[in-house]
Design a protein around this motif. Structure first.
Motif, PDB file in Angstrom:
ATOM      1  N   ILE B 337       1.025  -0.878  -0.072  1.00 38.11           N
ATOM      2  CA  ILE B 337       0.070   0.129   0.172  1.00 38.11           C
ATOM      3  C   ILE B 337       0.624   1.454   0.214  1.00 38.11           C
ATOM      4  O   ILE B 337       1.882   1.625   0.788  1.00 38.11           O
ATOM      5  CB  ILE B 337      -1.028   0.397   1.256  1.00 38.11           C
ATOM      6  CG1 ILE B 337      -2.605  -1.180   1.354  1.00 38.11           C
ATOM      7  CG2 ILE B 337      -1.640   0.983   1.565  1.00 38.11           C
ATOM      8  CD1 ILE B 337      -3.089  -1.692   2.475  1.00 38.11           C
ATOM      9  N   ARG B 341      -0.501   7.842  -3.077  1.00 37.84           N
ATOM     10  CA  ARG B 341      -1.962   7.080  -3.910  1.00 37.84           C
ATOM     11  C   ARG B 341      -1.759   7.652  -5.416  1.00 37.84           C
ATOM     12  O   ARG B 341      -2.572   7.167  -5.929  1.00 37.84           O
ATOM     13  CB  ARG B 341      -2.866   7.816  -2.489  1.00 37.84           C
ATOM     14  CG  ARG B 341      -3.632   8.694  -2.591  1.00 37.84           C
ATOM     15  CD  ARG B 341      -4.657   9.025  -2.211  1.00 37.84           C
ATOM     16  NE  ARG B 341      -4.856   8.631  -0.741  1.00 37.84           N
ATOM     17  CZ  ARG B 341      -4.928  10.045   0.021  1.00 37.84           C
ATOM     18  NH1 ARG B 341      -5.588  10.662  -0.318  1.00 37.84           N
ATOM     19  NH2 ARG B 341      -4.826   9.587   1.234  1.00 37.84           N
ATOM     20  N   GLN B 409      -8.053   5.979  -1.751  1.00 41.11           N
ATOM     21  CA  GLN B 409      -7.267   5.349  -0.502  1.00 41.11           C
ATOM     22  C   GLN B 409      -8.109   3.754  -0.225  1.00 41.11           C
ATOM     23  O   GLN B 409      -7.150   3.722  -0.542  1.00 41.11           O
ATOM     24  CB  GLN B 409      -6.848   6.226   0.589  1.00 41.11           C
ATOM     25  CG  GLN B 409      -6.422   5.794   1.688  1.00 41.11           C
ATOM     26  CD  GLN B 409      -4.909   5.555   1.173  1.00 41.11           C
ATOM     27  OE1 GLN B 409      -4.293   5.877   0.407  1.00 41.11           O
ATOM     28  NE2 GLN B 409      -3.723   4.537   1.723  1.00 41.11           N
ATOM     29  N   VAL B 413      -6.006   0.133  -0.550  1.00 37.06           N
ATOM     30  CA  VAL B 413      -6.160  -0.301   0.765  1.00 37.06           C
ATOM     31  C   VAL B 413      -7.374  -1.652   0.436  1.00 37.06           C
ATOM     32  O   VAL B 413      -6.239  -3.221   0.615  1.00 37.06           O
ATOM     33  CB  VAL B 413      -6.576  -0.168   1.620  1.00 37.06           C
ATOM     34  CG1 VAL B 413      -7.157  -1.156   3.375  1.00 37.06           C
ATOM     35  CG2 VAL B 413      -6.171   1.573   2.038  1.00 37.06           C
ATOM     36  N   VAL B 426       2.788  -1.656   4.462  1.00 36.74           N
ATOM     37  CA  VAL B 426       1.651  -0.746   4.247  1.00 36.74           C
ATOM     38  C   VAL B 426       2.775   1.064   4.470  1.00 36.74           C
ATOM     39  O   VAL B 426       3.304   1.037   5.788  1.00 36.74           O
ATOM     40  CB  VAL B 426       0.739  -1.128   5.300  1.00 36.74           C
ATOM     41  CG1 VAL B 426      -0.620   0.304   5.018  1.00 36.74           C
ATOM     42  CG2 VAL B 426       0.317  -2.225   5.151  1.00 36.74           C
ATOM     43  N   PRO B 429      -1.442   3.988   5.815  1.00 38.54           N
ATOM     44  CA  PRO B 429      -2.103   4.153   5.086  1.00 38.54           C
ATOM     45  C   PRO B 429      -3.745   4.634   4.984  1.00 38.54           C
ATOM     46  O   PRO B 429      -5.068   4.701   4.576  1.00 38.54           O
ATOM     47  CB  PRO B 429      -2.782   2.460   6.090  1.00 38.54           C
ATOM     48  CG  PRO B 429      -1.830   2.674   6.986  1.00 38.54           C
ATOM     49  CD  PRO B 429      -0.734   3.319   6.969  1.00 38.54           C
ATOM     50  N   THR B 430      -3.832   5.520   6.247  1.00 34.47           N
ATOM     51  CA  THR B 430      -5.171   6.562   6.493  1.00 34.47           C
ATOM     52  C   THR B 430      -4.753   7.520   6.436  1.00 34.47           C
ATOM     53  O   THR B 430      -5.727   8.335   7.072  1.00 34.47           O
ATOM     54  CB  THR B 430      -5.305   5.826   8.077  1.00 34.47           C
ATOM     55  OG1 THR B 430      -4.257   5.943   9.626  1.00 34.47           O
ATOM     56  CG2 THR B 430      -6.300   3.972   7.688  1.00 34.47           C
ATOM     57  N   SER B 459       4.205   4.437   8.452  1.00 34.35           N
ATOM     58  CA  SER B 459       3.544   5.341   9.447  1.00 34.35           C
ATOM     59  C   SER B 459       4.040   6.693  10.179  1.00 34.35           C
ATOM     60  O   SER B 459       5.064   6.709  10.698  1.00 34.35           O
ATOM     61  CB  SER B 459       2.107   5.631  10.228  1.00 34.35           C
ATOM     62  OG  SER B 459       1.363   5.955  10.615  1.00 34.35           O
TER      63      SER B 459
END
Lengths: 365, 506
Positions: B337, B341, B409, B413, B426, B429-430, B459
């Motif tokens: 991921i 993006r 996104q 995912v 990842v 991711p958020t 992250s």
């Protein structure tokens, strides 16, 4: 969605109309009758002379003849463009294809249909190789394809002329010996059908190319990965696609289309290899055709017909006292208006809004 | 107290979207007012209207009680409104002072009077406790310091209404703490602060009042002291939100992904990743935290094949994949991921359904003998859209570019988790997602872990790292400076490691 689609179709149509309007305006300003121009164009496309009330199918044949090579060079430019590459080299690939077609036509002996197929195959393969070279240089060394393809146009031109003069042999320093009948796309029956035009079987490979383009780009996994590379190289790489290989293949296929155009010209429109004093502009026309056709198979089909019609109408326009350069002005302004598509889109949406508001007022909203 | 800004009944539409639907925002003078909302809720539109970038379709704006028309940002500046953008607008090889005076340089004859400007910057810096050296070059100072330069820029222009657009996204916990202090100090000196954010914790910590937007509509304005994070989240999302990731203890198995002595060059041609050794086991989430730009991006790209490895090995299931092409790595059970993006994760000009099959488009059932099966692709799209609640106007046929960032996104995912690879890398991711979507994605990542997959989570959000990880590795200057048990550490310890102050290799 449907609104978006209609806008997408509407924009080129508006651009074309504006192009014609500008051509007519130029005629009016210079004191000539734009009606004569439209009559000539109509006759060029349908063979019908509205003024005299006569019909001559030869014009239809010539119209098709004019459309065929630019349809292929348009497909060539469009195909590369779908992979994000700008193929200015359709001209050179076309010439390379002509050389290959001439070689196979003159040097290979084969039964009727097979000989023609060999000619077409050779032209497509050599055109493809000619296109693959800039593709490879781009993929391997990141050399810009525009620069290489332009240079290779000159290489092809001079290679052709050297081949015609010194390898194939030319008595008049203009053309090679005539091809054997087995190698020709030319057919007297087709010619007779259209009152002695140069119409030939070239339309078969041309139409097949349009279908092939559509099928490969829209339907196959290969076309999917080409489009992905064209839209977003980094995204395609992330997805595991082979970006570099796709660039080379895309340029090769683009070159194949252009090379085929070389064969259609050499063994269809003519029946000999030609010495070329300079570029004939098929590559540049191809860029215009691809642009107006939105780089899609069927868009290219129709825009090539449009530009073919403009070319075919030129002699007719001249005979009616309309300068043939008007056709070039129209062609150029259509391209210009297409390039201004964003402006046209805004215009369309504004007109729509006004219309809706006007309707709303009428309804008392 | 009087309202310094009143935006009354603001309406703003874009083609197909009602970005602001009769929104009213009233900000008291000398307060910190937070503007909270999911992505696409209309916060940015509202602030852009206040800053003069957009004109409202309807509604009135009053500044200090007087009705105004803010036709462009210069008008906003003239009214004392300043904005600290999320992405700083600084000239990197200029000094702090040179950046601040850019556009309104004080002159002495024909030359710029730098000395005078420096003095003023120094004074402002001391008054508000910003602690900025006016003679330092931007490229030599930290991100937090750069942000303070942006604040100084506004103060230098006599702004007294300061808009902060997601100011903490790029900061370390310590820097966030300092920023909050600065905000309070600004208010103490009579300024007004408007804080755009979707981080509830920060609102709770620093704001006086909070206005919540949802899908272009005003949901309400609440005094922060009388409300809770849960309540604000509910207002923002429209339903109850569970903050804590519920997960059982990890059951780590064999090592799936192993990095050995990995060195990777960064964009400048220097080593961005230095001698990194890491192990990710089946059934565990290894969090990698660090301040942005400490080698995370290079590390992720090296593992996933988007960037060449200088030296070292990347073992996936015992097999060295360090020099394999991307496709082979994916086929061997790697998933990714990506952080960016738009650049990597999606082909924006593709339709949504086409984007769901970018890895497997050549395989059955999506293709047969080289020809795409649009029906199978459409069915997959329908499945993922439903399962992950990807909001898109026209289903699989939606142009991906037209979707909101959060839903884009979610689509990525969905695609990657659906492949269920043995090792999933990842990255962020958020980022930019609302709490509802975050909750769901976290749940799915934990579910993958429980299925026995190895997950490397990179992250910048410490909360995310702490909530999800079983073990946490800290990267600083391209090196792993510590590997800790997630249950036995806290924000402070991580923050110190992230800033390179301590070193702890477990």
């Amino acid at each position: 969605m449907s609104k978006r689609n209609t806008t997408r179709l509407l924009v080129p149509l508006v651009a074309i109309l504006l192009g014609f309007a500008l051509g007519a305006l130029v005629l009016i300003v210079t004191g000539r009758n734009p009606g004569a121009m439209f009559l000539a164009m109509f006759q060029g496309a349908t063979g019908v002379n509205l003024k005299a009330g006569s019909f001559n199918p030869r014009y239809i044949g010539e119209f098709i003849i004019q459309s065929m090579p630019i349809m292929l060079s348009g497909l060539s430019v469009a195909f590369a463009f779908r992979t994000g590459l700008f193929n200015i080299g359709a001209e050179g690939q076309l010439i390379a294809g002509s050389v290959a077609a001439t070689a196979v036509a003159l040097w290979v002996e084969a039964p009727p249909v097979i000989h023609v197929l060999l000619v077409l195959l050779a032209a497509a393969v050599v055109g493809g190789l000619w296109g693959a070279i800039p593709g490879f240089l781009k993929a391997r060394f990141n050399i810009h394809e525009v620069v290489i393809t332009i240079m290779m146009n000159y290489l092809a031109l001079f290679l052709n002329n050297w081949m015609v003069l010194y390898v194939f042999g030319s008595k008049d320093r203009i053309k090679t010996a005539l091809f054997p009948a087995t190698a020709l796309l030319k057919d007297d029956a087709l010619s007779a059908l259209t009152n002695g035009s140069r119409l030939n079987w070239g339309f078969v490979p041309v139409l097949l190319s349009v279908l092939l383009f559509w099928f490969v780009i829209e339907k196959t996994t290969f076309g999917y990965s080409l489009r992905a590379v064209g839209f977003n190289k980094d995204g395609a790489r992330y997805a595991g696609m082979r970006v570099e290989r796709n660039m080379v293949l895309s340029m090769a296929i683009a070159g194949g289309f252009a090379g085929l155009a070389g064969a259609v010209l050499t063994t269809g429109t003519f029946n000999y290899g030609r010495f070329l004093p300079g570029a004939e502009g098929y590559g540049m026309d191809g860029i215009a055709v691809a642009l107006v056709g939105g780089n899609g198979a069927f868009g290219v089909f129709f825009s090539a017909l449009l530009f073919g019609m403009l070319k075919a109408a030129q002699p007719l326009m001249q005979s009616q006292g309309v300068p043939k350069e008007i056709a070039s002005i129209i062609q150029a302004s259509i391209v210009l208006f297409i390039a201004m598509s964003l402006g046209i889109e805004t215009l369309i949406s504004k007109l729509r809004k006004q219309k809706i508001e006007a309707l709303g007022e009428e309804a008392g909203v | 107290m009087a309202f310094v800004i009143e935006m009354l009944d603001i309406d703003k539409s874009f083609p197909g979207i009602r970005a602001n639907d009769h929104v009213t925002l009233q900000v008291e003078e000398g307060s910190i007012h937070a503007l909270l909302g999911e992505n696409g809720a209309g916060k940015s539109t509202l602030m852009s209207i206040l800053f003069g970038l957009y004109q409202p379709d309807a509604g009135t704006i009053k500044v200090r009680g007087k009705e105004v028309r803010i036709t462009d940002p210069n008008v906003a500046n003239g009214l004392g409104i300043g904005m600290v953008h999320q992405h700083f607008k600084l000239v990197h090889n200029f000094t702090v002072t040179e950046n601040i005076i850019l556009g309104l340089e004080p002159r002495k004859g024909l030359v710029v009077d730098t000395r005078k400007a420096e003095k003023r910057v120094e004074e402002l810096s001391q008054l508000y406790g910003l602690n900025v050296d006016p003679r330092a070059k931007i490229e030599d100072i930290s991100v937090g310091m750069q942000q303070r330069v942006e604040i100084l820029k506004m103060l230098y222009r006599d702004a007294d209404i300061l808009i902060f657009d997601e100011p903490t996204a790029v900061l370390t916990p310590q820097e966030i703490h300092e920023l909050m202090g600065i905000m309070r100090r600004l208010v103490g000196e009579g300024k007004t602060v408007l804080l755009i954010t979707h981080k509830l914790k920060e609102i709770k910590a620093v704001a006086d009042t909070c206005t919540v937007l949802r899908r272009g509509r005003l949901i309400g304005t609440v005094p922060v002291a009388e409300t809770s994070e849960e309540k604000m989240a509910e207002m923002m999302v429209g339903r109850e939100v569970n903050f804590h990731v519920e997960k059982g203890p990890a059951a780590p198995g064999d090592v799936v992904l192993k990095l050995e002595g990995l060195n990777v060059k960064n964009a400048k041609g220097l080593l961005g990743v230095k001698d990194v050794n890491l192990e990710v086991r089946a059934g565990e989430i290894l969090g990698l935290c660090g301040i942005d730009g400490n080698g995370q991006t290079e590390l992720v790209k090296a593992i996933t094949g988007l960037q060449p490895v200088e030296s070292g090995r990347i073992l996936l299931g015992g097999r060295d994949i360090a020099h394999l092409p991307v496709k082979r790595r994916l086929d061997l059970g790697l998933g990714h991921i990506p952080e960016d993006r738009h650049k990597h994760g999606l082909i924006l000009d593709f339709r949504l359904d086409e984007n769901f099959v970018v890895h497997d488009y050549m395989r059955r059932p999506y293709a047969r003998a080289g020809v795409l099966d649009t029906r199978a692709i459409g069915a997959q799209a329908k499945k993922l859209i439903g399962e992950f609640d990807v909001r898109c106007g026209q289903g699989g046929a939606t142009p991906t570019r037209s979707m909101s960032g959060g839903n884009q996104q979610k689509a990525i995912v969905a695609r990657e988790i659906d492949r269920s690879p043995a090792a999933l890398v990842v990255a962020q991711p958020t980022r930019g997602l609302d709490v509802g979507a975050i909750e769901y994605i976290h749940k799915r990542l934990v579910a993958e872990r429980d299925k026995g997959k190895a997950i490397l989570l990179v992250s910048l959000e410490l909360d995310e790292i702490l909530d999800l990880s079983d073990r946490i590795a800290v990267i600083y200057g391209g090196r792993i400076v510590g590997v800790l048990d997630a249950k036995a550490t806290n924000e402070n310890e991580l923050g110190l490691l992230m800033s390179g102050s301590t070193n702890k290799v477990a």
